[in-house]
Scaffold this active site. Structure first.
Site, mmCIF file in Angstrom:
data_model
loop_
_atom_site.group_PDB
_atom_site.id
_atom_site.type_symbol
_atom_site.label_atom_id
_atom_site.label_comp_id
_atom_site.label_asym_id
_atom_site.label_seq_id
_atom_site.Cartn_x
_atom_site.Cartn_y
_atom_site.Cartn_z
ATOM 1 N N ASP A 172 0.811 -1.192 0.043
ATOM 2 C CA ASP A 172 0.067 -0.100 -0.015
ATOM 3 C C ASP A 172 0.675 1.278 -0.267
ATOM 4 O OD1 ASP A 172 -2.037 -1.622 0.198
ATOM 5 O OD2 ASP A 172 -2.836 -0.932 2.191
ATOM 6 N N ASP A 324 -10.572 -10.262 7.910
ATOM 7 C CA ASP A 324 -10.371 -8.898 7.336
ATOM 8 C C ASP A 324 -10.736 -7.832 8.368
ATOM 9 O OD1 ASP A 324 -9.294 -9.463 4.759
ATOM 10 O OD2 ASP A 324 -11.346 -9.945 4.100
#
Length: 350
Positions: A172, A324
């Site tokens: 990211d 998640d």
């Protein structure tokens, strides 16, 4: 540092889908999956790593005998639930990445790489500790300063030594620089500098491969938008770039995207995270698409025999079976989620 083990386990919750044309950037917020750190009891001590486990002939990477999936298999066996145990073995028998923690990075990397070497395999390691990471979301934090990050990387380098290791560098970190309102502008140059230095350190080691994270096809839609960031981050010194980390985009779309990006950055090769993309991305937006989406499945098994000249490997960088986030009945981000692991295994692409 204020990047604790639990923080490293919790991967980001928010991403931006960027559609780029030259300098034009249109940002549409989307949400993506969560990561976990290997700095938990799933890694085990060196004594635990002596246990024999199957090692695939299709991949050079080490299978951790004390991972969460392996422990779940043992638990199901003890309960007499052989059907569930067999399903989870689909995960336990595959090599997954180790995310290096912040408490004892030198000891951790030494233990992992020694175990891999003993099994005649290579360690697959992820670095995820840059300052100001994750736009203040679930995995916010990272090293408290640039110098703290440098010291952390140096300890990892010392821990690996001359043993084999493949590094996925800072998921990211580059796409977030392109996301408006994410990483403050005053930290952009620092991030590029740290990434460039890190790639240089890792690449200079005798038996390493290094891949810079480059998001996924549904994030920075025009791969041209990543060319300058990758160049500034040191792609020229790296072996290539990584795609689809912790995401569900199809292998086919990643290959097509990666080929385009490769041609723009000196024909560098790339790796693809196939841990949970066997059914492709989920429909919908927001949490429906990124947070424990139902109906997903394991993707291609980790292998270096991809059949694609520009694709060095299909890897399981995100460890399948870990949550998640606290959505759809799941536990906290990064925690083992047996029900979800079973669903991924049932829906495997193989």
């Amino acid at each position: 540092m204020h990047g604790t083990t639990s923080t490293v386990r919790a991967r980001r919750s928010a991403r931006a889908r960027l559609t780029m044309s030259g300098a034009m950037v249109t940002t549409i917020m989307v949400l993506s999956g969560c990561f976990s750190s290997s700095s938990d009891d799933s890694s085990g001590g060196e004594g635990d790593r002596d246990k024999e486990v199957p090692q695939s002939n299709n991949t050079p990477y080490w299978v951790n005998p004390k991972g969460s999936a392996a422990k779940q298999v043992a638990e199901y066996r003890e309960q007499g639930d052989d059907k569930s145990a067999k399903l989870i073995e689909k995960i336990a028998n595959q090599p997954t990445a180790d995310w290096i923690g912040v408490e004892t990075p030198e000891q951790e990397t030494r233990s992992i790489t020694k175990a891999a070497e003993k099994a005649d395999r290579s360690a697959l390691l992820v670095l995820y500790n840059l300052p100001h990471r994750d736009c203040g979301q679930y995995s916010q934090g990272g090293a408290e300063s640039a110098d703290a990050y440098r010291a952390w990387v140096d300890k990892i380098v010392q821990g690996v030594g001359d043993r084999e290791a493949t590094f996925i560098v800072e998921p990211d970190s580059l796409p977030h620089l392109l996301q408006e309102g994410c990483t403050p502008q005053q930290f952009h140059d620092e991030r590029y500098t740290l990434l460039n230095e890190t790639v240089g350190k890792l690449s200079s080691m005798p038996n390493t491969k290094v891949y810079l994270d480059a998001g996924n096809p549904d994030w920075v839609r025009d791969p041209g938008g990543l060319v300058e960031p990758l160049n500034r981050a040191g792609i020229g010194k790296a072996d290539g770039f990584a795609l689809n980390v912790s995401n569900y985009q199809s292998t086919e779309s990643n290959i097509a995207y990666g080929r385009k990006l490769s041609a723009m950055v000196g024909n560098k090769s790339f790796v693809i995270d196939t841990s949970r993309n066997g059914k492709g991305p989920a429909k919908g937006t927001g949490e429906e698409s990124w947070c424990n989406p139902p109906g997903r499945g394991l993707g291609e098994k980790p292998t270096s025999k991809t059949g694609e000249k520009s694709v060095d490997a299909f890897l399981w960088i995100k460890r399948p079976g870990e949550s998640d986030g606290e959505c759809k009945g799941g536990p906290k981000a990064g925690a083992w989620y047996p029900e979800y692991a079973l669903e991924l295994a049932r829906n495997a692409a193989w």
